[in-house]
Design a protein around this motif. Structure first.
Motif, PDB file in Angstrom:
ATOM      1  N   ALA A 109       0.826  -1.211   0.000  1.00  0.00           N
ATOM      2  CA  ALA A 109       0.000   0.000   0.000  1.00  0.00           C
ATOM      3  C   ALA A 109       0.856   1.256   0.000  1.00  0.00           C
ATOM      4  O   ALA A 109       1.838   1.352   0.730  1.00  0.00           O
ATOM      5  CB  ALA A 109      -0.927   0.000   1.206  1.00  0.00           C
ATOM      6  N   ARG A 110       0.472   2.203  -0.795  1.00  0.00           N
ATOM      7  CA  ARG A 110       1.124   3.521  -0.833  1.00  0.00           C
ATOM      8  C   ARG A 110       0.312   4.453   0.064  1.00  0.00           C
ATOM      9  O   ARG A 110      -0.572   5.166  -0.406  1.00  0.00           O
ATOM     10  CB  ARG A 110       1.189   4.042  -2.255  1.00  0.00           C
ATOM     11  N   LEU A 111       0.650   4.386   1.343  1.00  0.00           N
ATOM     12  CA  LEU A 111      -0.087   5.159   2.344  1.00  0.00           C
ATOM     13  C   LEU A 111       0.272   6.640   2.286  1.00  0.00           C
ATOM     14  O   LEU A 111       1.378   6.991   1.864  1.00  0.00           O
ATOM     15  CB  LEU A 111       0.213   4.621   3.740  1.00  0.00           C
ATOM     16  N   PRO A 112      -0.645   7.498   2.733  1.00  0.00           N
ATOM     17  CA  PRO A 112      -0.317   8.925   2.822  1.00  0.00           C
ATOM     18  C   PRO A 112       0.898   9.139   3.727  1.00  0.00           C
ATOM     19  O   PRO A 112       1.175   8.335   4.625  1.00  0.00           O
ATOM     20  CB  PRO A 112      -1.564   9.539   3.455  1.00  0.00           C
ATOM     21  N   ALA A 142      -8.236   7.921   2.674  1.00  0.00           N
ATOM     22  CA  ALA A 142      -6.973   7.789   1.934  1.00  0.00           C
ATOM     23  C   ALA A 142      -6.272   6.486   2.303  1.00  0.00           C
ATOM     24  O   ALA A 142      -5.717   5.806   1.436  1.00  0.00           O
ATOM     25  CB  ALA A 142      -6.066   8.986   2.205  1.00  0.00           C
ATOM     26  N   ASP A 143      -6.301   6.117   3.576  1.00  0.00           N
ATOM     27  CA  ASP A 143      -5.687   4.855   4.006  1.00  0.00           C
ATOM     28  C   ASP A 143      -6.412   3.661   3.387  1.00  0.00           C
ATOM     29  O   ASP A 143      -5.787   2.755   2.832  1.00  0.00           O
ATOM     30  CB  ASP A 143      -5.739   4.710   5.529  1.00  0.00           C
ATOM     31  N   ALA A 146      -5.743   3.304  -0.238  1.00  0.00           N
ATOM     32  CA  ALA A 146      -4.402   2.769  -0.499  1.00  0.00           C
ATOM     33  C   ALA A 146      -4.390   1.246  -0.399  1.00  0.00           C
ATOM     34  O   ALA A 146      -3.769   0.568  -1.226  1.00  0.00           O
ATOM     35  CB  ALA A 146      -3.386   3.377   0.468  1.00  0.00           C
ATOM     36  N   TYR A 147      -5.073   0.704   0.592  1.00  0.00           N
ATOM     37  CA  TYR A 147      -5.144  -0.758   0.715  1.00  0.00           C
ATOM     38  C   TYR A 147      -5.995  -1.352  -0.403  1.00  0.00           C
ATOM     39  O   TYR A 147      -5.671  -2.396  -0.957  1.00  0.00           O
ATOM     40  CB  TYR A 147      -5.687  -1.170   2.085  1.00  0.00           C
ATOM     41  N   THR A 150      -4.295  -2.106  -3.703  1.00  0.00           N
ATOM     42  CA  THR A 150      -3.386  -3.259  -3.808  1.00  0.00           C
ATOM     43  C   THR A 150      -4.096  -4.499  -4.340  1.00  0.00           C
ATOM     44  O   THR A 150      -3.440  -5.494  -4.639  1.00  0.00           O
ATOM     45  CB  THR A 150      -2.754  -3.607  -2.441  1.00  0.00           C
TER      46      THR A 150
END
Length: 161
Positions: A109-112, A142-143, A146-147, A150
């Motif tokens: 995941a590309r988390l904030p 946003a979190d 991000a998940y 994936t």
């Protein structure tokens, strides 16, 4: 119109406990949905506090929800006699592979910026993907997004509360 199964994260439960008008309105509207909102066990554990005020509030909201794979939970589909008769995803929510996938999501995941990986958020997304099409009500869109990113071909809508 696609009927989406709604999955709550801890932020939604906390918004209900705080008396957020938006959260209460969304929750009240879901009382007419065929599938009760899903609250996975880890989310309930994350939000639960044993003080009387919280227990009373939770008892009011959890009667309208289902907590998959728990004996005391209401059947996920209103009018169904049992979990398995109502929702296959609720009957089989997490497997060993689900937990492995959640761990992989923490890496992928590309988390904030300044956000730390959160396995419970990843499990919320997995529960939603199993129910797809689904909608996640969250205070951390946003979190969750991000998940969700994936997963390949997951039909999940993320809604901020």
């Amino acid at each position: 119109m696609i009927a989406r199964t709604v999955v709550y994260d801890a932020g939604m439960l906390l918004a209900l406990l705080r008396g957020s008008p938006a959260a209460r309105l969304l929750h009240h509207g879901l009382r007419a949905a065929p599938h009760r909102p899903v609250v996975i066990g880890p989310v309930l554990a994350q939000a639960w506090r044993p003080d009387p005020k919280t227990v009373r509030a939770f008892s009011r909201y959890l009667t309208d929800c289902t907590v998959p794979q728990t004996r005391e939970a209401a059947p996920p589909v209103r009018g169904a006699a049992s979990v398995s008769a109502g929702c296959v995803a609720c009957a089989r929510t997490f497997t060993l592979d689900s937990y492995k996938r959640a761990g992989a999501m923490l890496t992928d995941a590309r988390l904030p910026t300044k956000k730390r990986p959160d396995v419970i958020d990843a499990l919320v997304v997995i529960a939603a993907a199993l129910h797809g099409p689904a909608q996640i009500l969250t205070s951390d869109p946003a979190d969750i997004a991000a998940y969700t990113a994936t997963l390949d071909r997951a039909d999940i809508v993320v809604e901020s509360i």
